[in-house]
Design a protein around this motif. Structure first.
Motif, PDB file in Angstrom:
ATOM      1  N   UNK B 106       0.834  -1.202   0.000  1.00 13.68           N
ATOM      2  CA  UNK B 106       0.000   0.000   0.000  1.00 13.68           C
ATOM      3  C   UNK B 106       0.865   1.245   0.000  1.00 13.68           C
ATOM      4  N   UNK B 107       2.016   1.131   0.633  1.00 14.06           N
ATOM      5  CA  UNK B 107       2.901   2.289   0.635  1.00 14.06           C
ATOM      6  C   UNK B 107       3.367   2.644  -0.765  1.00 14.06           C
ATOM      7  N   UNK B 108       3.701   1.618  -1.509  1.00 14.88           N
ATOM      8  CA  UNK B 108       4.216   1.897  -2.843  1.00 14.88           C
ATOM      9  C   UNK B 108       3.087   2.374  -3.753  1.00 14.88           C
ATOM     10  N   UNK B 109       1.874   1.848  -3.536  1.00 17.23           N
ATOM     11  CA  UNK B 109       0.751   2.330  -4.326  1.00 17.23           C
ATOM     12  C   UNK B 109       0.587   3.820  -4.110  1.00 17.23           C
ATOM     13  N   UNK B 110       0.727   4.181  -2.855  1.00 12.44           N
ATOM     14  CA  UNK B 110       0.518   5.569  -2.513  1.00 12.44           C
ATOM     15  C   UNK B 110       1.533   6.478  -3.193  1.00 12.44           C
ATOM     16  N   UNK B 111       2.781   6.063  -3.175  1.00 14.55           N
ATOM     17  CA  UNK B 111       3.789   6.941  -3.740  1.00 14.55           C
ATOM     18  C   UNK B 111       3.660   7.007  -5.259  1.00 14.55           C
ATOM     19  N   UNK B 112       3.204   5.912  -5.855  1.00 13.03           N
ATOM     20  CA  UNK B 112       3.073   5.945  -7.300  1.00 13.03           C
ATOM     21  C   UNK B 112       1.914   6.841  -7.720  1.00 13.03           C
ATOM     22  N   UNK B 113       1.053   7.136  -6.772  1.00 14.66           N
ATOM     23  CA  UNK B 113      -0.098   7.961  -7.104  1.00 14.66           C
ATOM     24  C   UNK B 113       0.099   9.426  -6.741  1.00 14.66           C
ATOM     25  N   UNK B 114       1.314   9.762  -6.417  1.00 16.31           N
ATOM     26  CA  UNK B 114       1.553  11.121  -5.929  1.00 16.31           C
ATOM     27  C   UNK B 114       1.103  12.178  -6.921  1.00 16.31           C
ATOM     28  N   UNK B 115       1.205  11.856  -8.180  1.00 17.37           N
ATOM     29  CA  UNK B 115       0.864  12.861  -9.170  1.00 17.37           C
ATOM     30  C   UNK B 115      -0.625  12.917  -9.462  1.00 17.37           C
ATOM     31  N   UNK B 116      -1.311  11.906  -9.039  1.00 18.19           N
ATOM     32  CA  UNK B 116      -2.737  11.911  -9.303  1.00 18.19           C
ATOM     33  C   UNK B 116      -3.413  12.967  -8.462  1.00 18.19           C
ATOM     34  N   UNK B 117      -4.285  13.696  -9.087  1.00 15.51           N
ATOM     35  CA  UNK B 117      -4.917  14.807  -8.403  1.00 15.51           C
ATOM     36  C   UNK B 117      -5.714  14.344  -7.194  1.00 15.51           C
ATOM     37  N   UNK B 118      -6.290  13.158  -7.322  1.00 16.41           N
ATOM     38  CA  UNK B 118      -7.162  12.695  -6.246  1.00 16.41           C
ATOM     39  C   UNK B 118      -6.409  12.524  -4.943  1.00 16.41           C
ATOM     40  N   UNK B 119      -5.124  12.301  -5.044  1.00 15.37           N
ATOM     41  CA  UNK B 119      -4.361  12.126  -3.826  1.00 15.37           C
ATOM     42  C   UNK B 119      -3.731  13.416  -3.333  1.00 15.37           C
ATOM     43  N   UNK B 120      -3.952  14.478  -4.042  1.00 13.70           N
ATOM     44  CA  UNK B 120      -3.354  15.739  -3.600  1.00 13.70           C
ATOM     45  C   UNK B 120      -4.114  16.303  -2.422  1.00 13.70           C
ATOM     46  N   UNK B 121      -3.364  16.880  -1.518  1.00 13.96           N
ATOM     47  CA  UNK B 121      -3.965  17.355  -0.287  1.00 13.96           C
ATOM     48  C   UNK B 121      -3.965  18.876  -0.263  1.00 13.96           C
ATOM     49  N   UNK B 122      -4.560  19.473  -1.254  1.00 13.76           N
ATOM     50  CA  UNK B 122      -4.670  20.923  -1.275  1.00 13.76           C
ATOM     51  C   UNK B 122      -3.314  21.580  -1.201  1.00 13.76           C
ATOM     52  N   UNK B 123      -3.123  22.464  -0.213  1.00  6.68           N
ATOM     53  CA  UNK B 123      -1.855  23.179  -0.104  1.00  6.68           C
ATOM     54  C   UNK B 123      -0.827  22.380   0.684  1.00  6.68           C
ATOM     55  N   UNK B 124      -1.203  21.168   1.077  1.00  5.02           N
ATOM     56  CA  UNK B 124      -0.278  20.345   1.860  1.00  5.02           C
ATOM     57  C   UNK B 124       0.420  19.358   0.931  1.00  5.02           C
ATOM     58  N   UNK B 125       1.721  19.409   0.933  1.00 10.41           N
ATOM     59  CA  UNK B 125       2.495  18.576   0.027  1.00 10.41           C
ATOM     60  C   UNK B 125       2.703  17.181   0.626  1.00 10.41           C
ATOM     61  N   UNK B 126       2.769  16.195  -0.219  1.00 11.73           N
ATOM     62  CA  UNK B 126       3.055  14.853   0.264  1.00 11.73           C
ATOM     63  C   UNK B 126       1.802  14.007   0.387  1.00 11.73           C
ATOM     64  N   UNK B 127       1.938  12.832   0.976  1.00 11.92           N
ATOM     65  CA  UNK B 127       0.812  11.912   1.036  1.00 11.92           C
ATOM     66  C   UNK B 127       0.111  11.910   2.387  1.00 11.92           C
ATOM     67  N   UNK B 128       0.518  12.817   3.271  1.00 10.27           N
ATOM     68  CA  UNK B 128      -0.228  12.981   4.512  1.00 10.27           C
ATOM     69  C   UNK B 128      -0.083  14.440   4.951  1.00 10.27           C
ATOM     70  N   UNK B 129      -1.046  14.901   5.733  1.00 16.30           N
ATOM     71  CA  UNK B 129      -1.053  16.325   6.093  1.00 16.30           C
ATOM     72  C   UNK B 129       0.124  16.717   6.972  1.00 16.30           C
ATOM     73  N   UNK B 130       0.541  15.784   7.820  1.00 13.75           N
ATOM     74  CA  UNK B 130       1.717  16.040   8.654  1.00 13.75           C
ATOM     75  C   UNK B 130       2.310  14.698   8.996  1.00 13.75           C
ATOM     76  N   UNK B 131       3.538  14.703   9.425  1.00 14.43           N
ATOM     77  CA  UNK B 131       4.187  13.422   9.701  1.00 14.43           C
ATOM     78  C   UNK B 131       5.019  13.460  10.968  1.00 14.43           C
ATOM     79  N   UNK B 132       4.702  14.384  11.852  1.00 12.37           N
ATOM     80  CA  UNK B 132       5.510  14.455  13.056  1.00 12.37           C
ATOM     81  C   UNK B 132       4.591  14.461  14.277  1.00 12.37           C
ATOM     82  N   UNK B 133       5.106  14.021  15.414  1.00 15.60           N
ATOM     83  CA  UNK B 133       4.297  14.129  16.630  1.00 15.60           C
ATOM     84  C   UNK B 133       4.031  15.593  16.933  1.00 15.60           C
ATOM     85  N   UNK B 134       2.973  15.885  17.626  1.00 15.93           N
ATOM     86  CA  UNK B 134       2.660  17.287  17.918  1.00 15.93           C
ATOM     87  C   UNK B 134       2.106  17.396  19.332  1.00 15.93           C
TER      88      UNK B 134
END
Lengths: 198, 242, 296
Positions: B106-134
């Motif tokens: 699933x991880x690789x599927x996700x990265x291969x879809x990075x260019x697909x618009x459906x996976x774009x997160x608006x103004x947030x780059x990458x495949x998740x909105x954030x990736x750090x503890x907060x």
């Protein structure tokens, strides 16, 4: 007095890294020239609309910035989830190393602290808003071309309960040696700090 | 973790968004006035709870050096509410609520879809909105309300907005336990995990809010949210959470 | 005229634009009374702004600025058509600047974009970008022009009153000195649209538009399909905000002498956001000209 002494070096460095990391990996970007030209179109239209009454243009730019700032803060907080700053020194670091970095990819310098540490200046070495801009002669005395920035800062800070005065001191567009924005904390709006945060 | 309802409450206690995702509850759902009252009640209860907490805080602060007790530090739980599929809007069944285990495919599927618009997160780059503890801004207010019917989670921002999720489950599905018969320590552990998932989820709702509500020129601050895009993005994420 | 360098800022049409700001025949530098006798040095802005530095800002910043611009225009408009035409004008003022700017940038051999001092050696290589467009007007031109001619042309172009110090010029890295000859103008509809779909879109939004389609029903209609619609992607149910990008397209094409009107249309299917289609309707005269020149 060196501001770097006021904040522990490691804290300061970690904010810098946070800002750079978010700019690089978590922020979608767009051509800065489109941004510059759009802002230019807005300012020049305002100059026409207000018949070159630049004081009115300044006010309008500030108010537009304020409207942006009160919303932009939510973007900033959602994106960074940074904790509340304990003092203005920390605030100045977050503004320059994180906010300016993430939104405009620049890092202004912080300087000219007031003795009570409640006011400071931002020195903008670069400014994407005023790239390619030269002011017409009649505007150089009055127009603060990038005044929208002051409004943004004022609005954003107010939303995190910091009532501040923000204004331009000088601008290289006006043939002044540097571009300087002054931020002065009037008071912390303690009553408005969300319950549950303490 | 199935989300039944989502509410957004502004800093003065006004309800600016509510949505039910559970179709079954249509019959006994509240009317919009009830929701307004619910919102302002929760706003007050939240404040009252905050008055009651200081003791708990003291205990916590004494243990501040113990990393296990840093309650406000919320770990990043990967891809909570994110689409794992091949770019479609449909949700895919995932390992219940724990969210930790994503296999490599699933991880690789996700990265291969990075260019697909459906996976774009608006103004947030990458495949998740954030990736750090907060760190949660909500230190003494209500964070979780558990009943035998539902669990409610509250995420409060520094500007005073409250994002509120109501979940039908009391414990994560992944535990495979549907009643309260497990040993207390497990309850506590799974409930803690639930809070963390909820905080991850609600911070993402906040991210979506910052894009589709804050950047909408036709939205007036503090007023009810009418954005269809916000609606759709939130629904998508809730579906992914199932 | 395609072999002569015309600097973007000094084209004829632009000097006719009535603005209250600058005297274009003098240039942007204000000569204050006490400086009147000092030698005139042209602003570096022109030469520097030609070099594409590929700088970026956050999409969020642009989206917030765009949002506020929309709010302002909306509050000052009495009708939706007034709103749309005002927004179109904002876009148009940007689009018409892009024509010559992007044309001259596209004329720079791609390998000289790196800020190397060895650009002289790469001068011999032809700008590749000019190959994909029709070359009718350019075939008889000498295919190389020496640097002296270029800086002469540049001097004329910015209408300076004194000769520019050569050293001064070198240090300012004028883009003009890198261009051996200008990419020829797009004269065919399909060529200018290709430029829009590829070069302009990539410049503005980071990638070419998703599709460029010719209407099968009407001769003068073309469509640019944009799934991303970066600027309006956060705005629900409001197609009229896309008039800004329509303005950019329309300003660009009209400035290139392809007068047209551009309107936005939503491409949504079954509630799935399919982006925006920009419908370009060229004026009749454009088709007539095209038929006269290229018609069989």
């Amino acid at each position: 007095m060196a501001t770097s002494e006021k904040l522990s070096a490691s804290q300061s460095r970690s904010l810098k890294i946070t800002g750079e990391e978010i700019w690089k990996n978590k922020t979608e970007k767009i051509n800065a020239e489109l941004f510059t030209m759009t802002y230019g179109a807005i300012v020049s239209q305002l100059c026409t609309d207000f018949q070159r009454d630049y004081n009115k243009v300044n006010d309008q730019l500030f108010s537009m910035g304020y409207n942006i700032g009160v919303r932009l803060i939510e973007d900033f907080l959602a994106r960074t989830a940074l904790p509340r700053c304990e003092d203005m020194i920390r605030t100045s670091e977050v503004i320059t190393k994180c906010a300016f970095k993430i939104f405009l990819n620049i890092t202004p310098q912080v300087t000219n602290w007031s003795p009570s540490n409640d006011a400071f200046s931002l020195i903008l070495l670069e400014n994407p808003l005023s790239e390619f801009v030269e002011l017409p002669m009649d505007a150089t005395k009055q127009l603060w071309y990038s005044n929208i920035l002051c409004g943004v800062l004022r609005g954003a800070l107010e939303m995190v309960q910091l009532d501040c005065d923000v204004h331009f001191v000088s601008d290289i567009l006006r043939n002044e040696p540097q571009t300087e924005i002054r931020i002065k904390l009037n008071k912390v709006l303690k009553d408005e700090i969300p319950i549950g945060e303490d | 973790m199935a989300i039944q309802s989502l509410l957004v409450i502004n800093k003065s206690g006004g309800l600016i968004y509510h949505r039910n995702f559970d179709n079954d509850s249509k019959n006994n759902s509240l009317n919009s006035n009830d929701y307004l009252i619910l919102a302002s009640t929760l706003h007050s209860v939240f404040a009252i709870a905050s008055q009651l907490t200081p003791k708990a805080i003291q205990i916590n602060q004494n243990n501040v050096n113990n990393p296990n007790n840093l309650d406000y530090k919320i770990p990043y739980i990967p891809y909570v509410g994110m689409s794992t599929g091949n770019g479609s809007d449909n949700y895919n069944s995932r390992n219940g609520g724990d969210g930790y285990s994503r296999n490599d495919s699933t991880n690789s599927t996700n990265s291969s879809n990075k260019n697909s618009k459906l996976n774009k997160l608006g103004s947030f780059k990458g495949d998740d909105y954030f990736k750090e503890p907060f760190v949660s801004w909500n230190k003494s207010g209500l964070r979780q309300l558990s009943t035998d019917q539902f669990t409610m989670f509250i995420y409060q921002t520094m500007t005073g907005l409250k994002f509120l999720a109501i979940s039908s489950s009391v414990v994560p599905h992944s535990q495979g336990i549907s009643d309260n018969t497990q040993v207390p320590s497990t309850i506590e552990k799974s409930s803690n995990l639930q809070v963390q998932i909820a905080d991850n989820f609600l911070r993402k709702v906040y991210c979506i809010y910052s894009d589709y509500v804050m950047k909408d020129p036709f939205y007036s601050l503090e007023m009810p949210i009418k954005s269809e895009l916000f609606d759709r993005k939130v629904k998508q994420m809730v579906d992914n959470l199932l | 005229m395609t072999d002569k360098l015309i600097l973007p800022s000094t084209s004829e049409e632009q000097s006719n634009v009535s603005t209250t700001g600058y005297e274009y025949s003098i240039g942007p530098k204000q000569s204050l009374p006490n400086e009147a006798n000092s030698p005139y040095i042209p602003s570096k802005l022109y030469s520097e702004s030609l070099v594409y530095k590929k700088q970026q800002v956050a999409l969020s910043s642009m989206a917030f600025l765009f949002k506020e611009m929309i709010s302002q225009i909306y509050n000052n408009s009495k009708s939706s058509s007034e709103f749309e035409s005002k927004l179109l004008n904002y876009g148009s003022s940007i689009g018409l600047r892009l024509l010559e700017l992007l044309n001259i940038r596209a004329s720079v051999p791609s390998n000289t974009y790196s800020r190397s001092s060895t650009f002289l050696s790469s001068n011999a290589s032809n700008p590749s970008s000019s190959n994909n467009v029709n070359s009718i007007s350019n075939t008889s031109n000498p295919n190389s022009t020496n640097l002296n001619d270029i800086s002469n042309a540049t001097n004329v172009g910015i209408n300076s009153s004194t000769n520019i110090n050569d050293k001064n010029y070198e240090s300012s890295e004028s883009l003009a000195s890198l261009v051996s000859h200008m990419r020829c103008r797009d004269l065919k509809i399909i060529d200018i649209l290709q430029f829009m779909h590829g070069t302009v879109w990539t410049y503005l939004f980071g990638s070419p538009s998703n599709d460029l389609v010719k209407s099968s029903e009407r001769e003068n209609e073309y469509m640019i399909v944009d799934h991303e619609h970066m600027l309006t992607q956060f705005i629900s149910n409001n197609n009229s905000c896309d008039y800004f990008v329509c303005g950019i397209i329309q300003g660009f094409l009209t400035k290139a002498d392809f007068p047209c009107t551009v309107t936005p249309h939503s491409n949504n299917e079954n509630g799935i956001d399919g982006g925006v289609i920009y419908l370009i309707k060229f004026d009749k005269q454009v088709l007539e000209r095209e038929n006269l020149r290229y018609g069989s």
